[in-house]
Design a protein around this motif. Structure first.
Motif, PDB file in Angstrom:
ATOM      1  N   LEU A  88      -8.198 -62.923  -8.106  1.00 13.86           N
ATOM      2  CA  LEU A  88      -8.905 -63.425  -6.923  1.00 13.86           C
ATOM      3  C   LEU A  88      -9.690 -62.305  -6.237  1.00 13.86           C
ATOM      4  O   LEU A  88     -10.793 -62.530  -5.741  1.00 13.86           O
ATOM      5  CB  LEU A  88      -7.907 -64.044  -5.946  1.00 13.86           C
ATOM      6  CG  LEU A  88      -7.339 -65.414  -6.346  1.00 13.86           C
ATOM      7  CD1 LEU A  88      -6.173 -65.790  -5.434  1.00 13.86           C
ATOM      8  CD2 LEU A  88      -8.424 -66.487  -6.293  1.00 13.86           C
ATOM      9  N   ASP A  98     -15.894 -70.852  -4.740  1.00 15.87           N
ATOM     10  CA  ASP A  98     -15.107 -71.981  -5.253  1.00 15.87           C
ATOM     11  C   ASP A  98     -15.951 -73.053  -5.922  1.00 15.87           C
ATOM     12  O   ASP A  98     -15.419 -73.899  -6.650  1.00 15.87           O
ATOM     13  CB  ASP A  98     -14.310 -72.621  -4.106  1.00 15.87           C
ATOM     14  CG  ASP A  98     -13.282 -71.680  -3.518  1.00 15.87           C
ATOM     15  OD1 ASP A  98     -12.980 -70.666  -4.185  1.00 15.87           O
ATOM     16  OD2 ASP A  98     -12.788 -71.947  -2.409  1.00 15.87           O
ATOM     17  N   GLY A 140     -10.045 -78.893  -4.374  1.00 15.15           N
ATOM     18  CA  GLY A 140      -9.314 -77.709  -4.821  1.00 15.15           C
ATOM     19  C   GLY A 140      -9.489 -77.406  -6.293  1.00 15.15           C
ATOM     20  O   GLY A 140      -9.113 -76.324  -6.754  1.00 15.15           O
ATOM     21  N   LYS A 334      -4.289 -70.899 -11.194  1.00 15.42           N
ATOM     22  CA  LYS A 334      -4.119 -70.803  -9.744  1.00 15.42           C
ATOM     23  C   LYS A 334      -5.331 -70.162  -9.079  1.00 15.42           C
ATOM     24  O   LYS A 334      -5.719 -70.559  -7.969  1.00 15.42           O
ATOM     25  CB  LYS A 334      -2.855 -70.012  -9.410  1.00 15.42           C
ATOM     26  CG  LYS A 334      -1.568 -70.768  -9.740  1.00 15.42           C
ATOM     27  CD  LYS A 334      -0.332 -69.921  -9.470  1.00 15.42           C
ATOM     28  CE  LYS A 334       0.933 -70.696  -9.814  1.00 15.42           C
ATOM     29  NZ  LYS A 334       2.157 -69.893  -9.592  1.00 15.42           N
ATOM     30  N   HIS A 337      -8.324 -72.909  -9.508  1.00 19.67           N
ATOM     31  CA  HIS A 337      -8.193 -74.235  -8.907  1.00 19.67           C
ATOM     32  C   HIS A 337      -7.457 -74.255  -7.581  1.00 19.67           C
ATOM     33  O   HIS A 337      -7.202 -75.337  -7.035  1.00 19.67           O
ATOM     34  CB  HIS A 337      -7.490 -75.178  -9.884  1.00 19.67           C
ATOM     35  CG  HIS A 337      -8.211 -75.344 -11.194  1.00 19.67           C
ATOM     36  ND1 HIS A 337      -9.478 -75.872 -11.282  1.00 19.67           N
ATOM     37  CD2 HIS A 337      -7.843 -75.024 -12.452  1.00 19.67           C
ATOM     38  CE1 HIS A 337      -9.854 -75.906 -12.542  1.00 19.67           C
ATOM     39  NE2 HIS A 337      -8.889 -75.374 -13.284  1.00 19.67           N
ATOM     40  N   LYS A 338      -7.107 -73.128  -7.055  1.00 12.58           N
ATOM     41  CA  LYS A 338      -6.429 -73.071  -5.757  1.00 12.58           C
ATOM     42  C   LYS A 338      -5.177 -73.928  -5.750  1.00 12.58           C
ATOM     43  O   LYS A 338      -4.857 -74.605  -4.758  1.00 12.58           O
ATOM     44  CB  LYS A 338      -7.371 -73.539  -4.627  1.00 12.58           C
ATOM     45  CG  LYS A 338      -8.678 -72.780  -4.546  1.00 12.58           C
ATOM     46  CD  LYS A 338      -8.454 -71.307  -4.272  1.00 12.58           C
ATOM     47  CE  LYS A 338      -9.772 -70.562  -4.167  1.00 12.58           C
ATOM     48  NZ  LYS A 338      -9.603 -69.116  -3.991  1.00 12.58           N
ATOM     49  N   LYS A 340      -1.449 -74.829  -5.381  1.00 17.65           N
ATOM     50  CA  LYS A 340      -0.422 -74.310  -4.461  1.00 17.65           C
ATOM     51  C   LYS A 340       0.618 -73.518  -5.245  1.00 17.65           C
ATOM     52  O   LYS A 340       1.161 -73.991  -6.239  1.00 17.65           O
ATOM     53  CB  LYS A 340       0.241 -75.440  -3.699  1.00 17.65           C
ATOM     54  CG  LYS A 340       1.269 -74.962  -2.671  1.00 17.65           C
ATOM     55  CD  LYS A 340       1.878 -76.139  -1.909  1.00 17.65           C
ATOM     56  CE  LYS A 340       2.906 -75.642  -0.894  1.00 17.65           C
ATOM     57  NZ  LYS A 340       3.537 -76.767  -0.153  1.00 17.65           N
TER      58      LYS A 340
END
Length: 343
Positions: A88, A98, A140, A334, A337-338, A340
């Motif tokens: 990230l 994003d 997301g 992760k 695609h953000k 959780k």
């Protein structure tokens, strides 16, 4: 006088941490280190193309996550989170937002376990582009593709050519490439993840370099992710000789320590003291007094004519590759695609 072609004995490594870098160069490369815990360390280098830096690595960011073990579930989570954070961070450095679409490419040969890391990671990537035909993606999730181009020995086509053809058709905004790497340090095999935006050469992990994949050659931002999965016989011989010296030097300095008399210690692995040239000569003869470069060249001269400079991998490589492929795919998913994070 006949001169020896020293290029025949050049040793290539994919890891920037394998390079010998002096303090002045480290400062010019904006070197940073962060210790997550005693076993997980994050290191970052930046080579600025506009600075006059006498260094052979391509310009760009190099981020390394070093660890000792990911077979334990707790360690696995720590390393996965560190890897995700660094990926990230590189997105931010490269101004990847994003909304940008991504193609994840798994380089390597599925039929060769040490070289199967890329294909196994690509297999576990959450791909979403085909869902766009049914409407918009859930919040997301990023527009994502996945590709396993195979190896030139199987397809007869340069990997670079296959990737260029796919890019022309789907036109993603950036590319993530995953591949097995090569190291010149036994202690780093399967124990470090390198992330970079400087490009990668397919087949580098098994010493079979193809056309370099980079932003220049693909005309698209690229992030390479790799783990060293093999070493050569020369590295094993060199490390063995080094550990012999370390062990003898350590025991010489600590032979009268009461605790060391009662246990078999591995502390010599990190021993930084040095033996004198006379002591080295007594232990290994003239070989013991050679510097690293001369010693490596000598061992290559001995092993290469006999075809004994094998590529070597641990006996538990099947398990390690599966474990590492799961970690990398989790981290990439992760970051893309953000998703959780689970505690």
């Amino acid at each position: 006088m006949r001169e020896k072609d020293l290029s025949l004995f050049d040793v290539r490594t994919d890891l920037i941490l394998d390079d010998t870098i002096d303090e002045n160069t480290l400062q010019l490369m904006n070197y940073k280190r962060r210790d997550i815990n005693k076993e997980v360390v994050v290191e970052e280098f930046f080579i600025d193309k506009d600075k006059k830096l006498d260094y052979h690595r391509a310009p760009g960011y190099y981020k390394s996550v070093s660890f000792k073990d990911i077979t334990d579930s707790t360690n696995f989570k720590v390393v996965e989170e560190a890897f995700t954070d660094e990926l990230l961070s590189l997105f931010k450095d490269m101004e990847i937002d994003d909304e940008m679409s991504c193609l994840v490419i798994g380089l390597g040969n599925y039929k060769s376990t040490p070289d199967a890391l890329g294909p196994k990671v690509a297999q576990k990537i959450i791909v979403t582009h085909h869902l766009l035909s049914f409407g918009s993606l859930e919040e997301g999730y990023r527009d994502t593709f996945s590709l396993v181009p195979g190896v030139t020995g199987s397809t007869g086509i340069e990997t670079h050519a296959i990737i260029l053809g796919v890019l022309e058709q789907i036109k993603p905004d950036f590319v993530i490439v995953v591949d097995a790497l090569k190291t010149t340090k036994t202690s780093r095999m399967n124990q470090i993840i390198q992330i970079s935006n400087s490009g990668i050469a397919p087949g580098s992990g098994v010493g079979n370099n193809r056309v370099l994949l980079s932003q220049e050659s693909l005309s698209i931002p690229i992030i390479s992710i790799g783990v060293p999965t093999i070493i050569d016989s020369v590295t094993i011989v060199m490390d063995t000789l080094s550990y012999i010296m370390k062990k003898i030097g350590y025991e010489k300095e600590n032979m009268n320590h009461s605790l060391n008399k009662m246990k078999i210690s591995r502390d010599y692995e990190y021993y930084n003291g040095t033996l004198t040239d006379d002591e080295k000569n007594k232990i290994l003869g003239l070989v013991g007094t050679l510097d690293d470069s001369s010693l490596r060249q000598f061992i290559l001269e001995v092993l290469n004519p006999l075809d004994y400079n094998f590529m070597v991998t641990p006996k538990e490589i099947d398990f390690l590759i599966d474990r590492m492929a799961f970690l990398l795919s989790q981290g990439i998913n992760k970051a893309l695609h953000k998703i959780k994070r689970q505690n």
